[in-house]
Scaffold this active site. Structure first.
Site, short mmCIF file in Angstrom:
data_model
loop_
_atom_site.label_atom_id
_atom_site.label_comp_id
_atom_site.label_asym_id
_atom_site.label_seq_id
_atom_site.Cartn_x
_atom_site.Cartn_y
_atom_site.Cartn_z
N ILE A 37 0.62 -1.36 0.04
CA ILE A 37 0.32 -0.05 -0.13
C ILE A 37 0.49 0.98 -0.29
O ILE A 37 0.37 2.53 0.10
CB ILE A 37 -1.26 0.12 1.21
CG1 ILE A 37 -0.17 -0.08 2.26
CG2 ILE A 37 -2.56 -0.94 0.72
CD1 ILE A 37 -1.45 0.24 3.69
N ASN A 88 15.27 -8.23 2.90
CA ASN A 88 16.30 -7.44 4.20
C ASN A 88 16.15 -7.95 5.41
O ASN A 88 15.09 -9.04 6.08
CB ASN A 88 15.99 -6.12 4.81
CG ASN A 88 15.99 -5.69 3.72
OD1 ASN A 88 16.40 -5.37 2.32
ND2 ASN A 88 14.59 -4.44 2.63
N GLN A 95 15.53 -3.90 7.83
CA GLN A 95 13.76 -4.86 8.11
C GLN A 95 13.39 -3.87 8.70
O GLN A 95 13.75 -2.72 9.80
CB GLN A 95 14.57 -5.67 8.29
CG GLN A 95 13.18 -6.55 8.23
CD GLN A 95 13.57 -7.73 8.96
OE1 GLN A 95 14.41 -8.25 9.67
NE2 GLN A 95 12.55 -8.88 9.56
N HIS A 101 9.74 -11.06 4.67
CA HIS A 101 9.01 -10.94 3.63
C HIS A 101 9.98 -10.30 2.37
O HIS A 101 11.40 -10.28 2.60
CB HIS A 101 8.15 -10.11 4.07
CG HIS A 101 8.70 -8.74 4.51
ND1 HIS A 101 9.53 -8.17 5.83
CD2 HIS A 101 9.04 -7.25 3.94
CE1 HIS A 101 9.83 -7.39 5.76
NE2 HIS A 101 9.76 -6.62 4.66
#
Length: 145
Positions: A37, A88, A95, A101
């Site tokens: 998003i 990361n 991160q 992810h």
């Protein structure tokens, strides 16, 4: 107890459970993917393993084996020729969410206004230093050290 708290408050775990809405793309038994998003470019997506693990080296291999084909499908579906897969580990490595992810980030043009923008601060180690490090690392990979 801290692990349970981090799991309960993890934004990605909440997205997987449907507690936070997302623009879901592909879901399997082991992974969940959705559009970012706050994208760096149109089509920026995330692939998240359903196992709540903070860093990639802690994630069971079957989750890695599931996540990469999903990233590939997302890139192919968008017809991407230029893109980054970013993952990361740790705060100083950028991160932001403590859940493994993978970002699929389209790079539609050479412009620094879209997609991932990075520097590449290459170092110049001596050949002797590279040779010594190589021997050390190969020994660890082969379980000799």
């Amino acid at each position: 107890m801290a692990a349970a708290r981090s799991l309960a408050s993890c934004i990605f775990c909440k997205i997987i459970k449907g507690e936070i809405p997302s623009f879901k793309l592909v879901e399997t038994e082991l992974s969940y993917s959705f559009l970012d998003i706050g994208p760096l470019s149109k089509g920026h997506a995330l692939v998240i393993p359903k196992d709540h693990t903070v860093k990639m080296h802690e994630l069971p291999d079957e989750y890695l084996a599931d996540a990469m084909p999903i990233a590939k499908k997302i890139a192919i579906a968008q017809g991407l020729e230029n893109f980054n897969i970013l993952q990361n580990n740790g705060r100083i490595a950028h991160q932001e969410v403590d859940h493994v992810h993978f970002h699929v980030i389209p790079k539609p043009s050479a412009s620094d206004n879209e997609g991932l923008v990075i520097g590449w601060p290459a170092q110049k180690p001596s050949m002797d230093d590279l040779k010594a490090f190589h021997a050390e690392l190969v020994g660890k990979l082969e379980g000799k050290l």
